[in-house]
Motif scaffolding. Structure first.
Motif, PDB file in Angstrom:
ATOM      1  N   PRO A 238       0.818  -1.224   0.000  1.00  0.00           N
ATOM      2  CA  PRO A 238       0.000   0.000   0.000  1.00  0.00           C
ATOM      3  C   PRO A 238       0.850   1.272   0.000  1.00  0.00           C
ATOM      4  N   ARG A 239       2.024   1.251   0.671  1.00  0.00           N
ATOM      5  CA  ARG A 239       2.873   2.442   0.669  1.00  0.00           C
ATOM      6  C   ARG A 239       3.427   2.715  -0.721  1.00  0.00           C
ATOM      7  N   HIS A 241       1.987   1.793  -3.538  1.00  0.00           N
ATOM      8  CA  HIS A 241       0.838   2.273  -4.312  1.00  0.00           C
ATOM      9  C   HIS A 241       0.549   3.750  -4.000  1.00  0.00           C
ATOM     10  N   THR A 242       0.704   4.094  -2.746  1.00  0.00           N
ATOM     11  CA  THR A 242       0.465   5.493  -2.342  1.00  0.00           C
ATOM     12  C   THR A 242       1.478   6.428  -2.994  1.00  0.00           C
ATOM     13  N   ARG A 243       2.721   5.990  -3.065  1.00  0.00           N
ATOM     14  CA  ARG A 243       3.743   6.831  -3.720  1.00  0.00           C
ATOM     15  C   ARG A 243       3.440   6.995  -5.196  1.00  0.00           C
ATOM     16  N   TRP A 245       0.532   6.884  -6.647  1.00  0.00           N
ATOM     17  CA  TRP A 245      -0.586   7.828  -6.790  1.00  0.00           C
ATOM     18  C   TRP A 245      -0.138   9.283  -6.531  1.00  0.00           C
ATOM     19  N   ALA A 246       0.787   9.452  -5.648  1.00  0.00           N
ATOM     20  CA  ALA A 246       1.284  10.814  -5.373  1.00  0.00           C
ATOM     21  C   ALA A 246       2.005  11.391  -6.590  1.00  0.00           C
TER      22      ALA A 246
END
Length: 306
Positions: A238-239, A241-243, A245-246
């Motif tokens: 998830p981290r 994936h979060t990067r 998306w950022a």
């Protein structure tokens, strides 16, 4: 009158040498204590009295050689009558005797016996025969002794047989008891072995469960090494994936800014500004370079129409 002393004075007064005559004394019991005190009286006459039995202590008068008990009411003789081992002459005429004690066979010194006029057992009466003269009385003593010895031997054999039967029965009981105890020991041993096996299986099961429980956290740790709980086993993806998306958001924001700036420089009054002039020049050069592509040209035409 029950004792000779009460009728004829002291028994010593009746003692004549070694002979004591207590006949016709109306006795219904033997003065045994007085007789014991007269060991010299080896000949004792108790005939013609009312004696129905003899005390067991009477058999202690082992010094007696001749005994006359005729014409009394004796129904039986003491069981240990055979202790009178010195007795040679015995007169039991006219009593109520049916049998003789087995110990009678021990009267080895007996030479003369009279059993006439007694309700004897038929077998014993036949053996005894008559005692009409000296010869017959001696034969009676000899035959009766032989008969009583045979009776004694038969009784001894019967006693031994009963003892043997009892011993065999006791052996069987002991063998049965031993077999029962052995069976109980075997049963306890089997139950103990079964209990031990059950406990061993329980121990193995607990040990296997413990090993399985120890392996499970290691497996989860290998699958999610940085996981703190089982509910989020994959926290790093998830981290990542979060990067992504950022970065995507940042690019979209940049494109929006560029597009907004481009639109501002082409349609607003800012197009005469030096910065917008440069932006419009770059845009036109890019458009001219891309017009060779039909799709892009179609997209640009559609954009121009709008």
């Amino acid at each position: 009158m029950t004792k000779a002393g009460s009728k004829g004075g002291n028994l010593r007064d009746k003692l004549d040498g070694n002979e004591l005559d207590l006949s016709l004394s109306d006795l219904n019991e033997v003065p045994i204590k007085e007789l014991v005190a007269l060991p010299k009286a080896t000949i004792l006459d108790l005939s013609c009295n009312k004696l129905t039995s003899l005390p067991s202590d009477f058999c202690g008068l082992t010094h007696l050689v001749k005994l006359d008990l005729s014409k009394n009411r004796l129904q039986q003789l003491p069981a240990d009558f055979g202790r009178l081992v010195n007795l040679q002459h015995l007169d039991l005429l006219n009593n109520k005797l049916v049998t003789l004690p087995v110990s009678f066979a021990q009267l080895k010194s007996l030479k003369w016996l009279d059993l006439k006029d007694n309700p004897l057992d038929p077998v014993l009466a036949k053996v005894a025969g008559d005692c009409l003269d000296e010869k017959q009385c001696k034969q009676c003593a000899n035959k009766v002794l032989q008969h009583m010895k045979a009776v004694q031997a038969n009784q001894e054999r019967e006693r031994q047989r009963r003892l043997e039967v009892e011993r065999e029965a006791e052996k069987k009981r002991e063998a049965k008891q031993r077999a029962k105890e052995a069976q109980e020991r075997e049963l306890r041993k089997r139950e103990k072995a079964e209990e031990k096996e059950r406990r061993r299986k329980e121990y193995d099961a607990l040990k296997a469960a413990k090993r399985e429980q120890e392996k499970k956290p290691k497996k989860e740790a290998n699958q999610a090494p940085k996981s703190k709980s089982g509910s989020r086993p994959r926290k790093p993806p998830p981290r990542k994936h979060t990067r992504s998306w950022a970065v995507l958001k940042l690019l979209l924001l940049l494109l929006l800014c560029v597009a907004g700036g481009l639109v501002s420089c082409r349609v607003t009054e800012l197009q005469r500004q030096p910065l917008c002039t440069s932006v419009n020049t770059i845009y036109e050069n890019v458009v001219r370079g891309l017009r060779s592509h039909d799709i892009l040209q179609w997209v640009l035409q559609a954009d121009s129409q709008q």
